[in-house]
Design an enzyme around this catalytic site. Structure first.
Site, short mmCIF file in Angstrom:
data_model
loop_
_atom_site.label_atom_id
_atom_site.label_comp_id
_atom_site.label_asym_id
_atom_site.label_seq_id
_atom_site.Cartn_x
_atom_site.Cartn_y
_atom_site.Cartn_z
N ASP A 67 0.88 -1.17 0.00
CA ASP A 67 0.00 0.00 0.00
C ASP A 67 0.91 1.22 0.00
O ASP A 67 1.57 1.51 1.00
CB ASP A 67 -0.90 -0.01 1.24
CG ASP A 67 -1.92 1.12 1.20
OD1 ASP A 67 -1.65 2.16 0.54
OD2 ASP A 67 -2.98 0.99 1.84
N TYR A 148 -5.71 17.77 -16.13
CA TYR A 148 -6.23 18.71 -15.11
C TYR A 148 -5.21 18.94 -13.98
O TYR A 148 -5.51 19.64 -13.03
CB TYR A 148 -7.63 18.33 -14.62
CG TYR A 148 -7.82 16.96 -14.00
CD1 TYR A 148 -7.16 16.58 -12.83
CD2 TYR A 148 -8.72 16.05 -14.55
CE1 TYR A 148 -7.37 15.35 -12.23
CE2 TYR A 148 -8.95 14.81 -13.98
CZ TYR A 148 -8.26 14.47 -12.81
OH TYR A 148 -8.47 13.25 -12.23
C1 HXC Z 1 -18.10 10.41 -2.02
C2 HXC Z 1 -16.67 8.68 -1.46
C3 HXC Z 1 -16.85 8.10 -2.74
C4 HXC Z 1 -17.72 8.77 -3.66
C5 HXC Z 1 -15.50 6.85 -1.60
N1 HXC Z 1 -15.83 7.86 -0.79
N2 HXC Z 1 -16.09 6.97 -2.80
N3 HXC Z 1 -17.28 9.83 -1.11
N4 HXC Z 1 -18.32 9.92 -3.24
N5 HXC Z 1 -17.93 8.30 -4.89
C6 HXC Z 1 -15.40 8.09 0.59
C7 HXC Z 1 -15.82 6.95 1.51
O1 HXC Z 1 -17.17 7.12 1.93
C8 HXC Z 1 -14.83 7.16 2.66
O2 HXC Z 1 -15.20 8.24 3.50
C9 HXC Z 1 -13.57 7.62 1.96
O3 HXC Z 1 -13.98 8.08 0.66
C10 HXC Z 1 -12.57 6.50 1.77
O4 HXC Z 1 -13.23 5.43 1.11
P1 HXC Z 1 -12.77 3.92 1.29
O5 HXC Z 1 -13.55 3.10 0.32
O6 HXC Z 1 -12.80 3.53 2.73
O7 HXC Z 1 -11.23 4.06 0.89
P2 HXC Z 1 -10.23 3.10 0.20
O8 HXC Z 1 -10.65 1.67 0.34
O9 HXC Z 1 -8.91 3.51 0.69
O10 HXC Z 1 -10.39 3.43 -1.37
C11 HXC Z 1 -9.83 4.58 -1.94
C12 HXC Z 1 -10.70 5.10 -3.09
C13 HXC Z 1 -11.11 3.96 -4.05
C14 HXC Z 1 -9.88 6.20 -3.80
C15 HXC Z 1 -11.97 5.71 -2.52
O11 HXC Z 1 -11.91 4.46 -5.10
C16 HXC Z 1 -9.92 3.23 -4.62
O12 HXC Z 1 -9.37 2.32 -4.01
N6 HXC Z 1 -9.47 3.59 -5.81
C17 HXC Z 1 -8.30 2.97 -6.49
C18 HXC Z 1 -8.49 2.82 -7.96
C19 HXC Z 1 -9.00 4.04 -8.68
O13 HXC Z 1 -9.57 4.97 -8.10
N7 HXC Z 1 -8.81 4.01 -9.97
C20 HXC Z 1 -9.23 5.10 -10.86
C21 HXC Z 1 -8.09 5.95 -11.18
S1 HXC Z 1 -8.60 6.86 -12.52
P3 HXC Z 1 -15.99 8.09 4.90
O14 HXC Z 1 -15.86 9.43 5.52
O15 HXC Z 1 -17.40 7.74 4.51
O16 HXC Z 1 -15.31 7.01 5.66
C22 HXC Z 1 -7.90 8.30 -12.60
C23 HXC Z 1 -8.19 8.96 -13.95
C24 HXC Z 1 -8.09 10.41 -13.93
O17 HXC Z 1 -7.26 8.78 -11.76
C25 HXC Z 1 -8.47 11.09 -15.21
C26 HXC Z 1 -9.38 10.45 -16.16
C27 HXC Z 1 -9.33 11.10 -17.51
P1 NAP Z 2 -6.90 1.50 -12.30
O1 NAP Z 2 -6.92 0.28 -13.16
O2 NAP Z 2 -7.95 1.66 -11.26
O3 NAP Z 2 -5.46 1.58 -11.65
C1 NAP Z 2 -5.17 1.99 -10.38
C2 NAP Z 2 -4.16 1.03 -9.79
O4 NAP Z 2 -3.60 1.61 -8.63
C3 NAP Z 2 -4.77 -0.32 -9.39
O5 NAP Z 2 -3.97 -1.37 -9.88
C4 NAP Z 2 -4.72 -0.29 -7.88
O6 NAP Z 2 -4.51 -1.59 -7.36
C5 NAP Z 2 -3.52 0.62 -7.62
N1 NAP Z 2 -3.59 1.28 -6.32
C6 NAP Z 2 -4.59 2.06 -5.86
N2 NAP Z 2 -4.32 2.45 -4.60
C7 NAP Z 2 -3.12 1.90 -4.28
C8 NAP Z 2 -2.32 1.93 -3.10
N3 NAP Z 2 -2.69 2.62 -2.02
N4 NAP Z 2 -1.14 1.26 -3.12
C9 NAP Z 2 -0.76 0.57 -4.23
N5 NAP Z 2 -1.47 0.51 -5.36
C10 NAP Z 2 -2.64 1.16 -5.37
O7 NAP Z 2 -6.96 2.84 -13.20
P2 NAP Z 2 -6.23 3.29 -14.57
O8 NAP Z 2 -7.28 3.92 -15.39
O9 NAP Z 2 -5.43 2.17 -15.12
O10 NAP Z 2 -5.27 4.44 -14.05
C11 NAP Z 2 -3.87 4.33 -14.09
C12 NAP Z 2 -3.22 5.70 -14.02
O11 NAP Z 2 -3.59 6.46 -15.17
C13 NAP Z 2 -3.64 6.53 -12.83
O12 NAP Z 2 -2.54 7.30 -12.37
C14 NAP Z 2 -4.68 7.46 -13.40
O13 NAP Z 2 -4.82 8.64 -12.66
C15 NAP Z 2 -4.08 7.71 -14.75
N6 NAP Z 2 -5.02 8.20 -15.74
C16 NAP Z 2 -5.92 7.35 -16.29
C17 NAP Z 2 -6.77 7.82 -17.28
C18 NAP Z 2 -7.72 6.91 -17.97
O14 NAP Z 2 -8.43 7.36 -18.87
N7 NAP Z 2 -7.80 5.63 -17.62
C19 NAP Z 2 -6.72 9.16 -17.66
C20 NAP Z 2 -5.80 10.02 -17.05
C21 NAP Z 2 -4.95 9.52 -16.10
P3 NAP Z 2 -5.09 -2.02 -5.90
O15 NAP Z 2 -6.50 -1.52 -5.84
O16 NAP Z 2 -4.96 -3.51 -5.91
O17 NAP Z 2 -4.20 -1.38 -4.91
#
Ligand code: HXC
Ligand code: NAP
Length: 279
Positions: A67, A148
């Site tokens: 993590d 962004y």
């Molecule tokens: C409001 C939310 C929410 C939502 C979560 N929370 N989702 N609040 N709206 N949609 C709140 C929860 O209620 C909680 O607050 C707090 O956030 C933490 O949530 P947890 O689920 O306990 O946290 P955790 O398990 O650590 O998960 C972290 C996470 C989750 C960021 C919320 O989505 C995650 O693990 N994401 C990893 C993968 C990911 O996001 N991939 C996409 C990347 S794409 P409370 O107060 O209720 O406890 C990307 C692309 C960018 O970055 C650009 C695209 C073009």
């Molecule tokens: P994704 O599949 O959800 O990838 C996120 C990865 O991060 C998962 O493998 C997740 O694995 C890992 N991760 C999340 N929290 C972590 C933690 N605390 N420690 C270690 N690993 C963690 O999303 P994606 O679309 O491929 O995104 C990849 C990258 O591209 C990100 O930086 C995103 O912001 C960027 N990006 C994506 C897009 C798009 O269009 N897809 C556009 C702009 C930028 P675990 O949950 O198992 O930890």
């Protein structure tokens, strides 16, 4: 596009390399001769991806459950990796994102995203960087940000804050560490569909369609296009590129920026009104 030995001998850590874009980049790095380490929080995901890769690239793939929000865990991971064989490159790819009206976010929600995006990238960069500097080893860091990072964006505010910070980290350390052999660059992708991003940011079909097609090229990016850009930036051929951020978004952010871009919807008849009247 590249010679098959472009990344021969390089050992590369991709954070979040078990899924999405991280997985696509990892696969491409392996095809180009690299050794790969992937990390993430979910062991089952890492095992499955590593198993898939190992079938095609035996002895080239390792995985670590880590993590990246936990600085000690990151340092422990780096210690283990270096004990096997030092890295040559780090890809800060792991991220978390929440699409929501910002006033609805709790402090935990903000911390959850910033912990992964900003603190995680800083911990990984430092854990690798201090080892490379001590070893006087040439290396490269590539961080996946977003457009962004410099424009900001409504509804994804913690992510925008974190990505802006990662861009600042990239530019700052490119200067501080460049002279000691460490290059740092970033990629700003536009829409590249992945389950992780689309489940969270585009769960409605109409939103997904608009997200994927509103850029000037009217299509989403292909993972291979981004993976090739990443491979190039990590390769020695990009040795003089340092501190930059390459955008790969089909022109998406510029379309949102240009003051007169909205005129694209005008008809021929409406354009006629812009021509000076004769006589
Ligand atoms: C409001 C939310 C929410 C939502 C979560 N929370 N989702 N609040 N709206 N949609 C709140 C929860 O209620 C909680 O607050 C707090 O956030 C933490 O949530 P947890 O689920 O306990 O946290 P955790 O398990 O650590 O998960 C972290 C996470 C989750 C960021 C919320 O989505 C995650 O693990 N994401 C990893 C993968 C990911 O996001 N991939 C996409 C990347 S794409 P409370 O107060 O209720 O406890 C990307 C692309 C960018 O970055 C650009 C695209 C073009
Ligand atoms: P994704 O599949 O959800 O990838 C996120 C990865 O991060 C998962 O493998 C997740 O694995 C890992 N991760 C999340 N929290 C972590 C933690 N605390 N420690 C270690 N690993 C963690 O999303 P994606 O679309 O491929 O995104 C990849 C990258 O591209 C990100 O930086 C995103 O912001 C960027 N990006 C994506 C897009 C798009 O269009 N897809 C556009 C702009 C930028 P675990 O949950 O198992 O930890």
């Amino acid at each position: 596009m590249f010679l098959p030995d472009l990344l021969q001998g390089k050992r590369i850590l991709v954070t979040g390399g078990g899924t999405g874009l991280g997985k696509s980049m990892g696969r491409r790095f392996l095809e180009l001769g690299a050794e790969l380490v992937i990390c993430g929080r979910r062991q089952a995901v890492l095992e499955e991806t590593a198993g898939e890769f190992r079938a095609a690239f035996p002895n080239k793939v390792a995985w670590k459950v880590c993590d990246i929000r936990d600085a000690e865990a990151v340092d422990h991971m780096a210690h283990e990796i270096w004990a096997e064989r030092p890295l040559d490159a780090l890809v800060n790819n792991a991220a978390g994102n929440i699409a929501a009206r910002t006033e609805t976010l709790s402090a935990r929600a903000i911390d959850a995203v910033l912990g992964i995006v900003l603190h995680g990238a800083a911990y990984c960069t430092l854990a690798c960087g201090k080892r490379w500097l001590a070893d006087q080893r040439k290396a490269a860091v590539l961080s996946i940000v977003t457009s962004y990072a410099w424009t900001g964006s409504a509804y994804v505010v913690p992510s925008a804050m974190g990505k802006a910070g990662v861009l600042a980290l990239t530019r700052s350390l490119a200067v501080e560490w460049g002279g000691r052999g460490i290059r740092l660059n970033a990629i700003a992708p536009g829409p590249f569909p992945t389950p992780g991003a689309w489940e969270r940011l585009a769960p409605l079909p109409a939103v997904a369609r608009e997200f994927e097609t509103r850029n000037p090229l009217h299509r989403h990016g292909e993972h291979r296009e981004l993976a090739d850009l990443a491979a190039f930036l990590l390769s020695d051929g990009a040795g003089f590129i340092n501190g930059d951020c390459v955008t790969i978004d089909g022109g998406e952010w510029l379309k949102g920026a240009g003051q007169f871009n909205f005129l694209e919807r005008l008809t021929d008849a409406e354009w006629a009104a812009f021509r000076p009247k004769k006589g």
